[in-house]
Design an enzyme around this catalytic site. Sequence first.
Site, mmCIF file in Angstrom:
data_model
loop_
_atom_site.group_PDB
_atom_site.id
_atom_site.type_symbol
_atom_site.label_atom_id
_atom_site.label_comp_id
_atom_site.label_asym_id
_atom_site.label_seq_id
_atom_site.Cartn_x
_atom_site.Cartn_y
_atom_site.Cartn_z
ATOM 1 N N HIS A 223 52.658 24.697 43.792
ATOM 2 C CA HIS A 223 53.031 25.314 42.501
ATOM 3 C C HIS A 223 54.336 26.071 42.732
ATOM 4 C CE1 HIS A 223 52.644 26.958 38.603
ATOM 5 N NE2 HIS A 223 51.572 27.718 38.730
ATOM 6 N N HIS A 263 55.796 16.089 39.303
ATOM 7 C CA HIS A 263 55.221 17.122 38.450
ATOM 8 C C HIS A 263 53.990 16.538 37.778
ATOM 9 C CE1 HIS A 263 54.896 20.165 35.319
ATOM 10 N NE2 HIS A 263 55.676 20.918 36.088
ATOM 11 N N ASP A 318 62.134 23.334 40.538
ATOM 12 C CA ASP A 318 62.337 23.919 41.862
ATOM 13 C C ASP A 318 63.434 23.227 42.660
ATOM 14 O OD1 ASP A 318 60.381 25.805 41.542
ATOM 15 O OD2 ASP A 318 58.807 24.423 42.155
HETATM 16 N N1 ACO Z 1 57.465 13.120 47.079
HETATM 17 C C1 ACO Z 1 56.982 11.887 47.325
HETATM 18 N N2 ACO Z 1 55.923 11.352 46.682
HETATM 19 C C2 ACO Z 1 55.329 12.111 45.739
HETATM 20 C C3 ACO Z 1 55.781 13.384 45.425
HETATM 21 C C4 ACO Z 1 56.899 13.897 46.124
HETATM 22 N N3 ACO Z 1 57.369 15.126 45.899
HETATM 23 N N4 ACO Z 1 55.001 13.897 44.444
HETATM 24 C C5 ACO Z 1 54.083 12.962 44.174
HETATM 25 N N5 ACO Z 1 54.276 11.886 44.944
HETATM 26 C C6 ACO Z 1 53.470 10.651 44.944
HETATM 27 C C7 ACO Z 1 52.157 10.859 45.671
HETATM 28 O O1 ACO Z 1 52.252 10.584 47.049
HETATM 29 C C8 ACO Z 1 51.274 9.880 44.949
HETATM 30 O O2 ACO Z 1 51.536 8.585 45.442
HETATM 31 P P1 ACO Z 1 50.346 7.514 45.643
HETATM 32 O O3 ACO Z 1 49.760 7.335 44.277
HETATM 33 O O4 ACO Z 1 51.063 6.328 46.187
HETATM 34 O O5 ACO Z 1 49.396 8.169 46.605
HETATM 35 C C9 ACO Z 1 51.777 9.921 43.513
HETATM 36 O O6 ACO Z 1 53.123 10.377 43.596
HETATM 37 C C10 ACO Z 1 50.991 10.871 42.615
HETATM 38 O O7 ACO Z 1 50.880 12.124 43.289
HETATM 39 P P2 ACO Z 1 49.778 13.216 42.905
HETATM 40 O O8 ACO Z 1 49.655 14.195 44.019
HETATM 41 O O9 ACO Z 1 48.533 12.554 42.416
HETATM 42 O O10 ACO Z 1 50.451 13.877 41.651
HETATM 43 P P3 ACO Z 1 50.089 15.297 41.067
HETATM 44 O O11 ACO Z 1 50.281 15.207 39.616
HETATM 45 O O12 ACO Z 1 48.782 15.799 41.534
HETATM 46 O O13 ACO Z 1 51.188 16.170 41.797
HETATM 47 C C11 ACO Z 1 52.756 17.751 42.411
HETATM 48 C C12 ACO Z 1 52.135 16.964 41.244
HETATM 49 C C13 ACO Z 1 51.663 18.551 43.134
HETATM 50 C C14 ACO Z 1 53.771 18.732 41.858
HETATM 51 C C15 ACO Z 1 53.425 16.746 43.390
HETATM 52 O O14 ACO Z 1 54.388 15.982 42.718
HETATM 53 C C16 ACO Z 1 54.056 17.428 44.615
HETATM 54 O O15 ACO Z 1 53.340 17.710 45.587
HETATM 55 N N6 ACO Z 1 55.393 17.715 44.563
HETATM 56 C C17 ACO Z 1 56.053 18.391 45.644
HETATM 57 C C18 ACO Z 1 55.841 19.891 45.483
HETATM 58 C C19 ACO Z 1 56.617 20.450 44.295
HETATM 59 O O16 ACO Z 1 57.776 20.174 44.096
HETATM 60 N N7 ACO Z 1 55.912 21.306 43.498
HETATM 61 C C20 ACO Z 1 56.538 21.979 42.360
HETATM 62 C C21 ACO Z 1 55.941 21.507 41.063
HETATM 63 S S1 ACO Z 1 56.763 22.263 39.701
HETATM 64 C C22 ACO Z 1 56.205 23.836 39.632
HETATM 65 O O17 ACO Z 1 55.120 24.192 40.014
HETATM 66 C C23 ACO Z 1 57.130 24.806 39.066
#
Ligand code: ACO
Length: 381
Positions: A223, A263, A318
């Site tokens: 987050h 996201h 971010d």
């Molecule tokens: N880099 C590479 N791959 C990613 C990323 C990323 N940053 N984010 C998601 N994916 C991929 C996952 O590996 C997954 O792939 P798969 O289906 O082949 O396994 C797919 O995208 C879906 O990912 P989930 O984790 O199911 O997506 P979710 O909606 O739960 O995640 C989250 C959202 C937690 C923000 C995720 O994108 C992440 O971890 N991002 C990096 C951390 C980040 O930037 N957080 C800030 C969010 S914005 C905020 O809070 C202000």
Amino acid sequence: MADELKRGLEGVLVAESDLSYVDGEVGKLVYRGYDIEDLARGASYEEVLYLLWHGSLPSAAELDSFAADLAAEREVADDVIETVRALADAGERPMAALRTATSMLSAYDPDGESDDDGEATLRQGRRITAKIPTVLAAFERVRQGEEPVAPDPDLSHAGNFLYMLTGTEPDAVSEETFDMALTLHADHGLNASTFTAMVIGSTMADVYSGVTGGIGALSGPLHGGANQDVMEVLHEIDASAKDPVEWVKDRQDDGGRIPGFGHRVYKVKDPRAKILEEKLRDLSESSGDTKWLDYTTAIEEYLTDQGLVEKGIAPNVDFYSGSVYDSLGIPVDMYTPIFAMSRVGGWIAHVAEYQEDNRLIRPRARYTGPEDAEFVPVDER
Ligand code: ACO
């Protein structure tokens, strides 16, 4: 249908809200109907707080009196500053220090625990919002071996924070940039920290409990913690003199995620990221130092070419906020606390709104444990 399991509550509607709307498919964010871009460029953080808490944009007179009331609440009790010193001496992390100090602030609130009507929630919320910057700036200064700087009621919310942090009044560009960042982070639907505050508020606990819980939720790397991760990556790239794209490839080879991408709601580029990218471009061009801009642009272009962005894993807020804060001279581990300093406005607005027509939030889990286990007393096990 009632038994359908939605992991992470994804897409589940749990409340109605007039506060903010996120259209993740087109990349749009509005606060009470106003586009985030108009607010970020045209309204101060104080105006946005008024909008979120009172339902409409203030007139000039309303804004003056609201901002003065907020500024009048900035000072914190000496005991809170002493606690902040103790936390800094113990090497506490900034988000954890903020969580502890925010909880402590309630001891000095003249409303006490009488948080059972919307007016009290907003009065207490105003005090918390006004005092969080004072706590954070004091923590940072003490950590640096400096004395805290008392708040200046004549400065704006954004300007006063930068002043308390550095001991020097910020220039107009820094103040405006920071104010814009506060506006961009003020609210975002039922994100994890806002929902945490609402769950706590739904028990009719006081708003200090909700905000303290919200800070805890925001501290996680999935987050609010991601803005710090992005900047650490940029520093790592810089220190290793590695090509940013090579860094991304290595991270992908290790199966790791790229911080600042992806996201839960946005499937296209986050509108806040677009505004901050533009700001970073302006700041970089005017300072002549385009390093962070070059790195972030290279990473985004590479991931776009790779089709990641098209798959819905696009830059989030971010990805750019860290570089903007860095250009303001703010230390990396203060980025998430600054996010809290802004989002507290949204937490309070959602708690107040939800409590107007409150229903205890209490979902359930599908039980997958054993049934009919035979109990054996401890001395026979
Ligand atoms: N880099 C590479 N791959 C990613 C990323 C990323 N940053 N984010 C998601 N994916 C991929 C996952 O590996 C997954 O792939 P798969 O289906 O082949 O396994 C797919 O995208 C879906 O990912 P989930 O984790 O199911 O997506 P979710 O909606 O739960 O995640 C989250 C959202 C937690 C923000 C995720 O994108 C992440 O971890 N991002 C990096 C951390 C980040 O930037 N957080 C800030 C969010 S914005 C905020 O809070 C202000």
